[in-house]
Design an enzyme around this catalytic site. Structure first.
Site, PDB file in Angstrom:
ATOM      1  N   CYS A 108      60.645  94.778 -14.019  1.00  0.00           N
ATOM      2  CA  CYS A 108      61.673  94.917 -12.973  1.00  0.00           C
ATOM      3  C   CYS A 108      62.869  95.703 -13.519  1.00  0.00           C
ATOM      4  CB  CYS A 108      62.034  93.537 -12.437  1.00  0.00           C
ATOM      5  SG  CYS A 108      62.986  93.612 -10.920  1.00  0.00           S
TER       6      CYS A 108
ATOM      7  N   HIS B  10      57.096  90.827 -10.989  1.00  0.00           N
ATOM      8  CA  HIS B  10      57.259  89.769 -11.997  1.00  0.00           C
ATOM      9  C   HIS B  10      55.935  89.042 -12.262  1.00  0.00           C
ATOM     10  CE1 HIS B  10      61.661  89.838 -12.336  1.00  0.00           C
ATOM     11  NE2 HIS B  10      61.612  90.291 -11.091  1.00  0.00           N
TER      12      HIS B  10
ATOM     13  N   GLU C 271      55.309  86.986 -14.483  1.00  0.00           N
ATOM     14  CA  GLU C 271      55.552  85.636 -15.009  1.00  0.00           C
ATOM     15  C   GLU C 271      55.677  84.589 -13.912  1.00  0.00           C
ATOM     16  OE1 GLU C 271      57.610  88.145 -14.941  1.00  0.00           O
ATOM     17  OE2 GLU C 271      59.684  87.578 -14.567  1.00  0.00           O
TER      18      GLU C 271
ATOM     19  N   SER D 207      68.536  58.598 -30.235  1.00  0.00           N
ATOM     20  CA  SER D 207      69.052  58.073 -28.968  1.00  0.00           C
ATOM     21  C   SER D 207      68.002  57.229 -28.255  1.00  0.00           C
ATOM     22  CB  SER D 207      69.441  59.239 -28.059  1.00  0.00           C
ATOM     23  OG  SER D 207      68.262  59.908 -27.647  1.00  0.00           O
TER      24      SER D 207
ATOM     25  N   GLY E 265      65.505  58.827 -26.828  1.00  0.00           N
ATOM     26  CA  GLY E 265      64.874  59.810 -25.948  1.00  0.00           C
ATOM     27  C   GLY E 265      63.780  60.574 -26.683  1.00  0.00           C
ATOM     28  N   VAL E 266      63.124  61.479 -25.934  1.00  0.00           N
ATOM     29  CA  VAL E 266      61.984  62.219 -26.489  1.00  0.00           C
ATOM     30  C   VAL E 266      62.405  63.067 -27.693  1.00  0.00           C
ATOM     31  CG1 VAL E 266      60.119  63.839 -25.921  1.00  0.00           C
ATOM     32  CG2 VAL E 266      61.193  62.516 -24.119  1.00  0.00           C
ATOM     33  N   ASP E 267      63.474  63.854 -27.518  1.00  0.00           N
ATOM     34  CA  ASP E 267      63.787  64.858 -28.532  1.00  0.00           C
ATOM     35  C   ASP E 267      64.111  64.239 -29.886  1.00  0.00           C
ATOM     36  OD1 ASP E 267      63.555  66.349 -26.285  1.00  0.00           O
ATOM     37  OD2 ASP E 267      65.679  66.779 -26.072  1.00  0.00           O
ATOM     38  N   SER E 268      65.027  63.267 -29.885  1.00  0.00           N
ATOM     39  CA  SER E 268      65.406  62.720 -31.194  1.00  0.00           C
ATOM     40  C   SER E 268      64.250  61.928 -31.799  1.00  0.00           C
ATOM     41  CB  SER E 268      66.686  61.889 -31.102  1.00  0.00           C
ATOM     42  OG  SER E 268      66.518  60.801 -30.251  1.00  0.00           O
TER      43      SER E 268
END
Ligand code: XMP
Length: 549
Positions: free
Chosen positions: A86, A191, A193, A245, A247-250
């Site tokens: 684009c 696009h 994607e 925490s 949560g998933v990330d930590s």
């Protein structure tokens, strides 16, 4: 590892390009579209560069790439393969001497594209596998002769740059697929994607594999192998501290540290602020133990938070009190560990926390997790000293989940909805007291349990919980008298919130069936005696926010 570099000019779908290619097994990195190009940005691993879309115009305020991109010579001696998408195509056209002008009407949505050249043309001679002609053939091999593309552009090419030729046009007659006669440079006006684009993956794949010659060597196993090496090098024998925490990330970051380093070296610290969900602290402790943690520091500080919040009802003041106190307690407790100065601080920062797409070229900003969270002097000091490690900083959220599964993190944690730093306080308009926290904790737990046990009506193979991005309850400081079992109870009003989203920046209300809502509401009222009424929050974001405070 082979890499595709993406120059971000601010399109909302830049991240999607990166995701699609990673899902094909090739590592991608997004850098600002106007970043200076040198051997640090274009390492020998870079096999091709994609120029993203943009909401801007090339003849307006649209950013330009470092012009060295057009003379960059790859390690093999040829020109760097480029794909303009684009605006990226318009940018290449404009930079290389073609013309781009505004369309009379913006082209938006599904539009048919037809390849407009026969294979008998010498430029794409099927027999010729090498040289630019062969590459054009290899690129066009990813396309059907006619397909439905996804367009979103207000400008078009009115004159191709010298050396380029059109190989496909949109139903409205504008160039949609172009390639250079000699260099491995391609452009598409649509696009690939976006999922609505037919065969978008095959088109991107044609560039990535057929033109750039990338190998599929990006996988979670490979990431973990590299991580093992880099974490061991960075940490050596020094202690590493990670604030968990729940949560998933930590949790996944903790699992990665425990896998790569000696468990004795890894310190995991968790704060129970009294504003946690039901059974949260115990669950976190068990999960960390299961992952082999030896040094788990659980700091119970609920009383400190609740007494600081006494009589406070202003949402901003409550947030500030929590943020400030968190920093005070964090510093105090970390000091208590008496770690040597050489210790490293790990963070669960994700790739999306580091790039800020959609702003024309997000500068690499080291934000601490989310836009909400207060800067921490501890993190700042450690960052200045070069003692921060971020094991997930090249991963997208779903890749973090995949890494978590690979490392044996509990499925419940991996699928967990996000939970804000200030905890239940954001869901308790009015005063935050232990009694109100307890009622909310109970009601929220019943709500979540119901969501986990019910099947989604959109997709019968998953639960309502997994179909929802985030769900929680809010306890209102409002009593609406009602008579339960003959006794007048306070009859607190509980609001339910359930939303779908991709990143929390915007959100739609989850469309429960009336039956699900009625049954869930009845179960809450029957299980939590203080609740007398349940309402469903049907506001989308924007204009509302996800949390109430
Ligand atoms: P809002 O309420 O801003 O929430 O629409 C967007 C997402 O961010 C979460 N959230 C927070 N996360 N610290 C966090 O780490 C916070 O202070 C905070 N406030 C909101 C919210 O749960 C939602 O997922």
């Amino acid at each position: 590892m082979d890499k595709i570099l993406i120059l971000d000019f601010g399109s909302q779908t830049t991240q999607l390009i990166a995701r699609r290619i990673r899902d094909m097994g090739v590592y991608t990195e997004i850098i600002p579209g106007d970043a200076l190009l040198n051997c640090d940005t274009i390492t020998s691993e870079v096999k091709g560069i994609i120029l993203s879309g943009s909401p801007e115009s090339v003849y307006g305020t649209g950013a330009a790439p470092d012009q060295k991109i057009y003379s960059w010579v790859c390690s093999g001696g040829g020109a760097m393969p480029l794909l303009g998408i684009c605006y990226g195509l318009q940018r290449m056209t404009f930079d290389l001497g073609g013309r781009v002008e505004a369309l009379p009407h913006v082209e938006y949505g599904r539009i048919n594209v037809k390849l407009n050249i026969g294979y008998e043309q010498p430029a794409i001679n099927r027999e010729q596998e090498t040289g630019a002609g062969g590459l054009i053939y290899k690129f066009l091999n990813g396309f059907k002769d006619s397909f439905t593309a996804w367009m979103s552009h207000g400008d078009t090419i009115t004159q191709l740059a010298p050396g380029f030729r059109e190989y496909g046009a949109s139903a409205t007659g504008y160039p949609a697929v172009v390639a250079h006669n000699e260099k491995p440079w391609f452009g598409i006006q649509f696009h690939p994607e976006v999922t609505h684009c037919e065969d978008g993956n095959s088109i991107l794949g044609a560039f990535v594999f057929n033109v750039c010659g990338c190998e599929k060597n990006w996988s979670i196993e490979h990431y973990m192998e590299e991580l093992n090496r880099t974490l061991r090098e960075r940490a050596a024998d020094n202690p590493v501290l990670l604030l968990i925490s729940g949560g998933v990330d930590s949790t996944v970051a903790g699992a990665a540290l425990l896998k790569a380093l000696k468990p004795e070296q890894v310190h995991l610290m968790y704060f129970d602020t009294g504003l946690m969900r039901k059974n949260e602290t115990e669950t976190v402790r068990l999960i960390l133990q299961k992952l082999g943690a030896k040094n788990v520091h659980i700091i119970i500080c609920g009383e400190e938070f609740l007494s600081a919040l006494e009589n406070k009802t202003d949402p901003e003041e409550k947030r500030k009190i929590i943020g400030d106190l968190f920093i005070t307690i964090q510093e105090r407790e970390v000091a208590r560990l008496k770690l040597p100065d050489s210790y490293l601080l790990a963070q669960g920062t994700l790739y999306t926390d580091l790039i800020e797409s959609g702003k024309g070229v997000g500068k690499k900003a080291h934000v601490i997790k989310s836009h909400h969270n207060v800067a921490s002097p501890l993190v700042d000091a450690k960052r200045k000293a070069g003692k921060i490690i971020e094991p997930l900083d090249r991963l997208y959220k779903d890749e973090v989940r995949r890494l978590g599964r690979f490392l044996g993190v509990d499925e419940d944690v991996i699928r967990r909805h996000p939970f804000p730093g200030p905890g239940l306080a954001t869901r308790l308009p009015g005063e935050v007291t232990k009694a109100r926290c307890d009622i909310l904790r109970e009601a929220d737990a019943v709500f979540i349990e119901e969501l986990k046990s019910r099947v989604s009506h959109n997709n019968k193979s998953i639960s309502l919980y997994d179909d929802i991005w985030q769900a929680f309850a809010i306890l209102l400081p409002v009593c609406s008298a009602c008579d339960v079992s003959g006794e007048m109870n306070p009859g607190y009003v509980l609001a339910l919130r359930a939303i779908t989203s991709s990143d929390g920046m915007t959100a739609d209300v989850y469309p429960f069936t009336a039956r699900d809502l009625q049954e869930i509401s009845a179960r809450i009222i029957n299980s939590v005696k203080e609740i007398g009424r349940v309402i469903y929050d049907i506001s989308s974001k924007p204009p509302a926010t996800i949390e109430w405070e």
